[in-house]
Enzyme design. Structure first.
Site, PDB file in Angstrom:
ATOM      1  CG  PHE A   1      27.819  -1.123  -1.935  1.00  0.00           C
ATOM      2  CD1 PHE A   1      29.128  -1.337  -2.347  1.00  0.00           C
ATOM      3  CD2 PHE A   1      27.550  -1.032  -0.579  1.00  0.00           C
ATOM      4  CE1 PHE A   1      30.157  -1.465  -1.425  1.00  0.00           C
ATOM      5  CE2 PHE A   1      28.573  -1.153   0.354  1.00  0.00           C
ATOM      6  CZ  PHE A   1      29.880  -1.359  -0.072  1.00  0.00           C
TER       7      PHE A   1
ATOM      8  CG  ASP B   1      32.654  -5.142  -6.191  1.00  0.00           C
ATOM      9  OD1 ASP B   1      32.875  -4.649  -7.299  1.00  0.00           O
ATOM     10  OD2 ASP B   1      31.720  -4.754  -5.466  1.00  0.00           O
TER      11      ASP B   1
ATOM     12  CD  GLU C   1      37.427 -11.774   0.230  1.00  0.00           C
ATOM     13  OE1 GLU C   1      36.483 -11.590   1.015  1.00  0.00           O
ATOM     14  OE2 GLU C   1      38.203 -10.870  -0.100  1.00  0.00           O
ATOM     15  CG  ASP C   2      32.999 -10.580   2.252  1.00  0.00           C
ATOM     16  OD1 ASP C   2      34.088 -10.667   1.661  1.00  0.00           O
ATOM     17  OD2 ASP C   2      32.615  -9.527   2.786  1.00  0.00           O
TER      18      ASP C   2
ATOM     19  NE  ARG D   1      32.297  -4.979   9.142  1.00  0.00           N
ATOM     20  CZ  ARG D   1      33.029  -4.938   8.031  1.00  0.00           C
ATOM     21  NH1 ARG D   1      32.847  -5.844   7.094  1.00  0.00           N
ATOM     22  NH2 ARG D   1      33.939  -4.005   7.856  1.00  0.00           N
TER      23      ARG D   1
END
Ligand code: PRP
Ligand code: MG
Length: 179
Positions: free
Chosen positions: A151, A102, A98-99, A164
């Site tokens: 964010f 959160d 996973e990046d 991205r």
């Protein structure tokens, strides 16, 4: 794109160094287990590509696309599978790549799905962890960086599908999404 970034958190080089370290650790820990490495699209695509190049043991890989953020900086709370795996996880040692973690909703949903499909073991490697936003009790087995409650975009991470392709990770200026 650069003008929308408030602050660079991690440079391309810092990320590459961390990914290498994680790859070396995973190579050691998964020796002899032929893991099925699952990339959680789209956000993890760059991390996945860089990470598997740093893993020196045999593995198989597959992709799953899930989404819950859409055009927002807040999770909708509903995780949707957009593309499922091709390879069966039954009886396999699974490594989820996973990046970012959160709220934790995406991963808790995925872990639940893979457990019900009888994976032998499920391990999570996440490049970024934002513990301040967690709404479910969940932690990654392998974490790259702990980040503040902001964010972030770049290195695969998007806001409304943009940013991205930035090679670094930075905090997005709030004025970009607050109007
Ligand atoms: O812990 P959570 O609050 O669930 O957030 C983390 C997830 O959110 C992002 O995906 P997103 O839904 O934006 O899809 P994307 O990867 O296609 O951008 C990110 O790539 C993680 O998969
Ligand atoms: Mg996203």
């Amino acid at each position: 794109m650069q003008k929308d970034i408030q602050e660079i958190l991690y440079s391309e080089q810092e990320i590459q160094d961390k990914v290498k370290e994680m790859g070396q650790q995973l190579s050691h820990d998964f020796e002899g287990r032929n893991p099925l490495v699952i990339c959680v699209l789209k956000g993890a695509f760059i991390f996945m590509a860089d990470l598997v190049k740093q893993i020196t043991i045999p593995l198989e890989l597959d992709f799953m696309a899930v989404s819950s953020y859409g055009q927002s900086t807040k999770s909708t709370g509903v995780v949707k599978i957009i593309k499922d795996l091709d390879i069966s996880v039954e009886g396999r040692h699974v490594l989820i790549v996973e990046d970012i973690i959160d709220s934790g909703l995406t991963l808790s949903y995925l872990i639940d799905v893979l457990e019900r499909r009888n994976a032998l073991s499920i391990t999570v490697a996440a490049l970024f962890d934002k513990p301040a936003r967690r709404t479910v009790d969940l932690d990654a087995d392998y974490k790259g960086f702990i980040i503040p409650d902001a964010f972030v975009v770049g290195y695969g991470l998007d806001y409304a599908e943009k940013y991205r392709n930035l090679p670094y990770v930075g905090i997005l200026k709030p004025e970009v999404y607050s109007h």
